[in-house]
Design a protein around this motif. Sequence first.
Motif, PDB file in Angstrom:
ATOM      1  N   TYR A  23       0.841  -1.197   0.000  1.00  0.00           N
ATOM      2  CA  TYR A  23       0.000   0.000   0.000  1.00  0.00           C
ATOM      3  C   TYR A  23       0.873   1.242   0.000  1.00  0.00           C
ATOM      4  CZ  TYR A  23      -3.542  -3.286   1.786  1.00  0.00           C
ATOM      5  OH  TYR A  23      -4.392  -4.351   1.960  1.00  0.00           O
ATOM      6  N   THR A  24       0.402   2.280  -0.665  1.00  0.00           N
ATOM      7  CA  THR A  24       1.012   3.591  -0.504  1.00  0.00           C
ATOM      8  C   THR A  24      -0.076   4.552  -0.042  1.00  0.00           C
ATOM      9  OG1 THR A  24       2.283   5.373  -1.560  1.00  0.00           O
ATOM     10  CG2 THR A  24       0.725   4.195  -2.952  1.00  0.00           C
ATOM     11  N   THR A  26      -2.015   7.880   0.383  1.00  0.00           N
ATOM     12  CA  THR A  26      -2.171   9.120  -0.379  1.00  0.00           C
ATOM     13  C   THR A  26      -2.869  10.213   0.429  1.00  0.00           C
ATOM     14  OG1 THR A  26      -4.219   8.282  -1.378  1.00  0.00           O
ATOM     15  CG2 THR A  26      -2.185   7.936  -2.594  1.00  0.00           C
ATOM     16  N   ASP A  51       4.097   7.452   2.253  1.00  0.00           N
ATOM     17  CA  ASP A  51       4.721   6.297   2.894  1.00  0.00           C
ATOM     18  C   ASP A  51       4.138   4.998   2.336  1.00  0.00           C
ATOM     19  OD1 ASP A  51       6.314   7.886   4.508  1.00  0.00           O
ATOM     20  OD2 ASP A  51       4.921   7.853   6.202  1.00  0.00           O
ATOM     21  N   PHE A  52       4.964   3.955   2.382  1.00  0.00           N
ATOM     22  CA  PHE A  52       4.554   2.629   1.939  1.00  0.00           C
ATOM     23  C   PHE A  52       4.248   1.732   3.129  1.00  0.00           C
ATOM     24  CE2 PHE A  52       6.894   4.087  -1.783  1.00  0.00           C
ATOM     25  CZ  PHE A  52       6.108   3.613  -2.826  1.00  0.00           C
ATOM     26  N   MET A  95      11.756   2.883  -3.498  1.00  0.00           N
ATOM     27  CA  MET A  95      11.477   1.877  -2.474  1.00  0.00           C
ATOM     28  C   MET A  95      12.703   1.659  -1.590  1.00  0.00           C
ATOM     29  SD  MET A  95       8.319   0.930  -3.008  1.00  0.00           S
ATOM     30  CE  MET A  95       7.972  -0.690  -2.421  1.00  0.00           C
ATOM     31  N   ARG A  98      13.003   4.540   0.777  1.00  0.00           N
ATOM     32  CA  ARG A  98      12.018   4.430   1.864  1.00  0.00           C
ATOM     33  C   ARG A  98      12.471   3.410   2.897  1.00  0.00           C
ATOM     34  NH1 ARG A  98       9.525   6.473   5.634  1.00  0.00           N
ATOM     35  NH2 ARG A  98       7.977   5.123   6.544  1.00  0.00           N
TER      36      ARG A  98
END
Length: 199
Positions: A23-24, A26, A51-52, A95, A98
């Motif tokens: 998931y990111t 939004t 964020d992921f 990625m 992050r």
Amino acid sequence: MTSINFAAGDPVVDEGEPADFVYTLTAGAVRLYKLLADGRRSVTGFLFPGDFLGVSIRGNYGASAESITPVTMCRFQRTELERLMEEIPTLERRMFARATEELYLMQEQIVLLGRKSAAERVASFLRGLAERQEKRHLPANPVIVPMTRTDIADYLGLTTETVSRTITQFKSKGLISVESASRIRIVDNDQLDDLAEAV
């Protein structure tokens, strides 16, 4: 990619379940937590837009996630995301960046819990939120605090009463002003920075 909405308080993923999706975020804010064997909750982090969630090498979610506010997320099949990373090098770099940021935050959390006083922990938390706002190209002040004082306490290893008392002390000393339950303005940056950087 699928866009999914969650109401405040909705579970997003459960610790240990297969990480079939990434998931990111939004819009909104999410808390990450683990339940200890005795039933206590340990908040391990907070997610904000950009964020992921679910980027794991183990194949299972490492923590449970729950929405703090109304949340919008983009959901990807994990296998599809892996394919996209092969095709789009910039996505793979993002990625990786992050993951590096998460490692840095974990290291900061270890120092925070192991060596800092209650005042230093709360100061570090506020400074950390301000820095994350700046990284999202938002003003650092006022600091948006969507989580409850109990969430903050569970993250900082303090009691809710200690967090509330410390914020009141910061206010009385002129370090901050509390504009609302979810908005804190930093008034004395230097003094708050000194507290946050103490070890």
